[in-house]
Design an enzyme around this catalytic site. Structure first.
Site, mmCIF file in Angstrom:
data_model
loop_
_atom_site.group_PDB
_atom_site.id
_atom_site.type_symbol
_atom_site.label_atom_id
_atom_site.label_comp_id
_atom_site.label_asym_id
_atom_site.label_seq_id
_atom_site.Cartn_x
_atom_site.Cartn_y
_atom_site.Cartn_z
ATOM 1 N N HIS A 15 -6.230 -0.190 13.222
ATOM 2 C CA HIS A 15 -6.882 -0.773 12.093
ATOM 3 C C HIS A 15 -8.104 0.119 11.424
ATOM 4 O O HIS A 15 -9.354 -0.204 10.881
ATOM 5 C CB HIS A 15 -7.861 -2.259 12.404
ATOM 6 C CG HIS A 15 -6.731 -3.271 13.159
ATOM 7 N ND1 HIS A 15 -6.303 -4.651 12.254
ATOM 8 C CD2 HIS A 15 -5.916 -3.461 14.229
ATOM 9 C CE1 HIS A 15 -5.501 -5.202 12.960
ATOM 10 N NE2 HIS A 15 -5.127 -4.374 14.017
ATOM 11 N N TYR A 285 -11.494 -1.734 22.658
ATOM 12 C CA TYR A 285 -12.434 -1.751 21.548
ATOM 13 C C TYR A 285 -13.808 -0.787 22.055
ATOM 14 O O TYR A 285 -14.317 -0.057 21.165
ATOM 15 C CB TYR A 285 -12.944 -3.065 20.990
ATOM 16 C CG TYR A 285 -11.939 -3.929 20.380
ATOM 17 C CD1 TYR A 285 -10.343 -3.415 20.344
ATOM 18 C CD2 TYR A 285 -12.110 -5.078 19.855
ATOM 19 C CE1 TYR A 285 -9.385 -4.356 19.762
ATOM 20 C CE2 TYR A 285 -11.347 -5.889 19.196
ATOM 21 C CZ TYR A 285 -9.905 -5.363 19.292
ATOM 22 O OH TYR A 285 -8.866 -6.348 18.579
#
Length: 310
Positions: A15, A285
């Protein structure tokens, strides 16, 4: 995963192309009977969020973004946070970290051709039938030219905890108030590489954009640990508030740049389920965050006048 976009130093590894937004979440109190989360009490709470496309290259054309995403960080007055990363697909492509690893191998760049080997994805699909619902969506869902007209789904299941300590298995979605306008995928080639950002900025000059936060409650037998499976459409749903997006800012100096939208950062009253993807997402993440925050020189902030960053 970073190899898909040339391992973009200083950026998120997935992303990677996105834009920050700010606004607020206005809770209507409808969820308070199911969760003691402070930002579900009737009121208005600040939000820092991010729209993105699921690519590994921050300079990719928007027409490569089959999966669009929305991330939000909602903060309550006592400082608790609800972070959520959501995609516009109705289900996720795999159900567990091992399958996701195998997917990334299938999508890896073949050095001979400089792009992924199509036969590798065919082999992956043939050996991972649970991915079929996502693959069907990716091949048949309409394309649009906007982040504003998409619904964004938590995909993973979570638990709402009420005042009596009872647990309610839920998923949630941000549902747009803008109707989608489908366009042929080939028409996107003439719109330039950044049409999503241009559309967002243009829409916000006319006023805020809104989404309804819809919570779906599971019934007995609905899977809590398999994001490849949708729950039946007749499950109880509740509109628990409205997300209002007021302003967009470029990520390089924007307020979302240094946030990690780890979906396990949750307030009192919301807890993770037994979905194994949640722990994997948190770890991935964190790794991406550690890498990019150590690579600021490769993705510098704009020079600031004396006094530093706000």
């Amino acid at each position: 995963m970073g190899d898909r976009g040339g391992n973009p130093l200083g950026h998120r590894r997935n992303h990677s192309k996105g834009i920050c937004f700010t606004g607020f979440f206005e809770a209507n109190g409808a969820a308070s009977q199911y969760s003691v989360a402070p930002m579900l009490v009737t009121g208005r709470y600040p939000v820092v969020g991010r729209f993105a496309i699921a690519v590994g290259n921050p300079d990719a054309s928007d027409m490569m973004g089959r999966v669009k995403s929305m991330a939000v960080r909602i903060v309550s007055p006592d400082g608790q946070e609800w972070r959520s990363g959501m995609n516009n697909s109705p289900v996720f492509v795999v159900s567990n970290p091992r399958d996701f690893y195998e997917l990334t191998l299938a999508q890896d760049i073949d050095p001979t051709f400089g792009k992924p080997d199509p036969s590798a994805m065919k082999r992956f699909s043939a050996t991972h039938p649970d991915s079929a619902p996502f693959m069907e969506w990716s091949q048949t869902a309409p394309w649009t030219t906007s982040w504003a007209d998409q619904a964004y789904n938590s995909l993973n299941a979570f638990r709402f905890i009420d005042a009596g300590g009872a647990s309610h298995l839920v998923r949630w979605s941000m549902e747009p108030t803008v109707s989608p306008t489908p366009v042929p995928h080939e028409a996107l080639t003439s719109m330039g590489p950044d049409f999503l950002e241009h559309d967002l900025v243009r829409r916000l000059t006319d006023g805020p954009l809104t989404w309804h936060l819809m919570v779906t409650f599971a019934e007995q037998g609905d899977p809590s640990s398999d994001a490849t499976k949708a729950w039946p459409s007749d499950r109880m749903r509740a509109d628990v508030g409205t997300l209002v997006v007021q302003k967009a800012e470029a990520e390089a100096d924007g307020p979302c740049r240094d946030f990690n939208y780890d979906p396990t950062i949750l307030p009192t009253g919301i807890a993770v389920s037994d979905d194994p993807l949640l722990a994997a997402r948190s770890a991935a993440y964190a790794k991406s965050f550690d890498l990019r925050t150590a690579e600021t020189a490769d993705y510098p902030y704009s020079p600031r006048p004396a006094g530093g960053r706000p």
